[in-house]
Every structure is written in C-alpha cells, then in structure tokens.
Motif scaffolding. Structure first.
Motif, PDB file in Angstrom:
ATOM      1  N   GLY A 136       0.819  -1.212   0.000  1.00  0.00           N
ATOM      2  CA  GLY A 136       0.000   0.000   0.000  1.00  0.00           C
ATOM      3  C   GLY A 136       0.850   1.258   0.000  1.00  0.00           C
ATOM      4  N   LEU A 137       1.916   1.241   0.783  1.00  0.00           N
ATOM      5  CA  LEU A 137       2.831   2.381   0.834  1.00  0.00           C
ATOM      6  C   LEU A 137       3.492   2.605  -0.532  1.00  0.00           C
ATOM      7  CD1 LEU A 137       4.217   4.535   2.594  1.00  0.00           C
ATOM      8  CD2 LEU A 137       5.904   2.793   3.216  1.00  0.00           C
ATOM      9  N   ALA A 138       3.913   1.526  -1.178  1.00  0.00           N
ATOM     10  CA  ALA A 138       4.541   1.639  -2.500  1.00  0.00           C
ATOM     11  C   ALA A 138       3.562   2.192  -3.536  1.00  0.00           C
ATOM     12  CB  ALA A 138       5.079   0.280  -2.940  1.00  0.00           C
ATOM     13  N   LEU A 139       2.314   1.765  -3.452  1.00  0.00           N
ATOM     14  CA  LEU A 139       1.302   2.317  -4.360  1.00  0.00           C
ATOM     15  C   LEU A 139       1.101   3.814  -4.094  1.00  0.00           C
ATOM     16  CD1 LEU A 139      -1.279  -0.594  -4.405  1.00  0.00           C
ATOM     17  CD2 LEU A 139       0.062   0.256  -6.350  1.00  0.00           C
ATOM     18  N   GLY A 140       1.160   4.199  -2.824  1.00  0.00           N
ATOM     19  CA  GLY A 140       1.073   5.619  -2.480  1.00  0.00           C
ATOM     20  C   GLY A 140       2.238   6.406  -3.047  1.00  0.00           C
ATOM     21  N   ILE A 141       3.438   5.846  -2.971  1.00  0.00           N
ATOM     22  CA  ILE A 141       4.617   6.511  -3.521  1.00  0.00           C
ATOM     23  C   ILE A 141       4.470   6.670  -5.034  1.00  0.00           C
ATOM     24  CG2 ILE A 141       7.110   6.287  -3.932  1.00  0.00           C
ATOM     25  CD1 ILE A 141       7.232   4.839  -1.159  1.00  0.00           C
ATOM     26  N   ALA A 142       3.969   5.628  -5.701  1.00  0.00           N
ATOM     27  CA  ALA A 142       3.757   5.719  -7.149  1.00  0.00           C
ATOM     28  C   ALA A 142       2.769   6.842  -7.474  1.00  0.00           C
ATOM     29  CB  ALA A 142       3.263   4.381  -7.697  1.00  0.00           C
ATOM     30  N   PHE A 143       1.721   6.972  -6.656  1.00  0.00           N
ATOM     31  CA  PHE A 143       0.762   8.065  -6.869  1.00  0.00           C
ATOM     32  C   PHE A 143       1.445   9.418  -6.707  1.00  0.00           C
ATOM     33  CE2 PHE A 143      -2.168  11.230  -5.198  1.00  0.00           C
ATOM     34  CZ  PHE A 143      -3.110  11.263  -6.221  1.00  0.00           C
ATOM     35  N   ALA A 156      -0.463  12.286   3.924  1.00  0.00           N
ATOM     36  CA  ALA A 156      -1.794  11.676   4.060  1.00  0.00           C
ATOM     37  C   ALA A 156      -1.978  10.539   3.056  1.00  0.00           C
ATOM     38  CB  ALA A 156      -2.884  12.733   3.878  1.00  0.00           C
ATOM     39  N   VAL A 157      -1.504  10.724   1.840  1.00  0.00           N
ATOM     40  CA  VAL A 157      -1.607   9.674   0.811  1.00  0.00           C
ATOM     41  C   VAL A 157      -0.818   8.439   1.249  1.00  0.00           C
ATOM     42  CG1 VAL A 157      -0.846   9.046  -1.526  1.00  0.00           C
ATOM     43  CG2 VAL A 157      -2.115  11.176  -1.142  1.00  0.00           C
ATOM     44  N   LEU A 158       0.390   8.640   1.748  1.00  0.00           N
ATOM     45  CA  LEU A 158       1.202   7.498   2.178  1.00  0.00           C
ATOM     46  C   LEU A 158       0.573   6.786   3.372  1.00  0.00           C
ATOM     47  CD1 LEU A 158       4.850   8.807   1.761  1.00  0.00           C
ATOM     48  CD2 LEU A 158       3.426   7.526   0.159  1.00  0.00           C
ATOM     49  N   ALA A 159       0.059   7.545   4.316  1.00  0.00           N
ATOM     50  CA  ALA A 159      -0.597   6.932   5.470  1.00  0.00           C
ATOM     51  C   ALA A 159      -1.827   6.141   5.032  1.00  0.00           C
ATOM     52  CB  ALA A 159      -0.987   8.003   6.495  1.00  0.00           C
ATOM     53  N   ALA A 160      -2.618   6.718   4.141  1.00  0.00           N
ATOM     54  CA  ALA A 160      -3.814   6.026   3.641  1.00  0.00           C
ATOM     55  C   ALA A 160      -3.421   4.762   2.873  1.00  0.00           C
ATOM     56  CB  ALA A 160      -4.642   6.957   2.751  1.00  0.00           C
ATOM     57  N   GLY A 161      -2.383   4.839   2.071  1.00  0.00           N
ATOM     58  CA  GLY A 161      -1.921   3.666   1.326  1.00  0.00           C
ATOM     59  C   GLY A 161      -1.488   2.556   2.259  1.00  0.00           C
ATOM     60  N   TRP A 162      -0.727   2.923   3.289  1.00  0.00           N
ATOM     61  CA  TRP A 162      -0.269   1.918   4.257  1.00  0.00           C
ATOM     62  C   TRP A 162      -1.457   1.303   4.995  1.00  0.00           C
ATOM     63  CZ3 TRP A 162      -0.318   1.210   9.565  1.00  0.00           C
ATOM     64  CH2 TRP A 162       0.499   0.193  10.033  1.00  0.00           C
TER      65      TRP A 162
END
Length: 180
Positions: A136-143, A156-162
C-alpha cells in the motif's frame, strides 16, 4: 534521450517490485494455509527467492529517480519528493527488520523441527500486515510521483496507502479452521 532511458529503467524497477510483491503475497498466503512444516518450508523458500528483488529494485528506483529529479531541476525539498523518499526509507527498513526477521524466526522453527511453531509463524499476522502495508505504501509513492502534491497531502496519501494495505491483510484462515 538519457532522461527517457532513466524513466524507462525507473518504470521497469517499479514493475519488477510490484511483480515481486504480488508473488510474495501469493507465497505468504500459501504459507498461511500450509498443512505441515514441509509445505511451509517450500513456500518460505519461494518467498525468500522472490524477495531478493526488493533491495535491487529500491536501489534502481532511487538511482534513476535521483537522476530524473536532478535532470528536471526539481527541488529536493518538494513535498511529494520528501514524502516519497521517507516512504522508500520505511520500505527499505521494514522489509529486513520486520518481515525478514519474522521469516528468519520461521526458518529457525523449521530447522528445529518445531512443526507447531512453523505452522503458527507461517500465518504470522504481523508479517502479513507489514508486507501488505508495504505494498500500500509503495502504491502511495507511485501516486505521489504522478500527482506531485504538497507535503501534507503526500503524507496523508502514504498513510492512507499503508492503512489500506494493512486492511487488505485480513487474517487468513487455515483450511482446518474453515471446516470447523
């Protein structure tokens, strides 16, 4: 032309990391459903074999990304970039320190012939949550690489992804539990 090549290498490393992630999730699910120590050992070997992809992918991602940031004159203080690098740091640490440590304990249980402990650790919820949290964190980083939001939004995006990754890691039931 060099920038385009760096972008291509960057994307290839990203694809390799996500493919390895999918395969490790598959292997972890099979370990969690294993009926005996031999089956756990087989899937542990599979997961360990695939997991060697992650450190190399992270190195290539950071190296190619660093080149692209410098070549495009992007500020190293950009919120999305700072958050992305922090996220990569979390990935680089949680892999060996959390997931790797749990896999080592599983390997030790298998080597000691402790079938009950090996079966328990094969379905370790902490290892599974950490692995899915990393995805989830990696997907957030890609975003963040695409959207490039400010720091607060990036965090917030990274926290939500994780958190979404951890939510996906819901406990898996063993076949025996499903029939009981």
């Amino acid at each position: 032309m060099v920038y385009t090549l760096a972008l291509y290498v960057h994307l290839c490393a990203l694809f390799a990391a996500f493919a390895a992630s999918a395969l490790t999730h598959f292997g972890e699910a099979r370990m969690a459903r294993a009926r005996d120590g031999a089956e756990v050992a087989e899937w542990l070997r599979f997961v360990r074999g695939v997991a060697v992809t992650f450190p190399l992918a992270i190195l290539v991602l950071v190296a190619s990304g660093s080149y692209m940031v410098s070549a495009a004159s992007i500020s190293w203080e950009s919120g999305w970039l700072v958050a992305s690098l922090a996220g990569v740091g979390v990935l680089a640490l949680s892999g060996p320190l959390v997931i790797g440590a749990r896999m080592r304990r599983l390997g030790q249980a298998l080597a000691a012939g402790d079938r009950a402990e090996a079966l328990r650790l094969g379905g370790d919820p902490v290892m599974r949550c950490a692995a899915w949290g990393n995805t989830g964190l990696a997907l957030g980083i890609a975003f963040l690489m695409v959207a490039r939001p400010p720091l607060a939004v990036s965090v917030a995006v990274l926290a939500a992804g994780w958190l979404l990754g951890v939510a996906v890691a819901r406990p898996l039931r063993k076949p025996e539990a499903a029939t009981a």
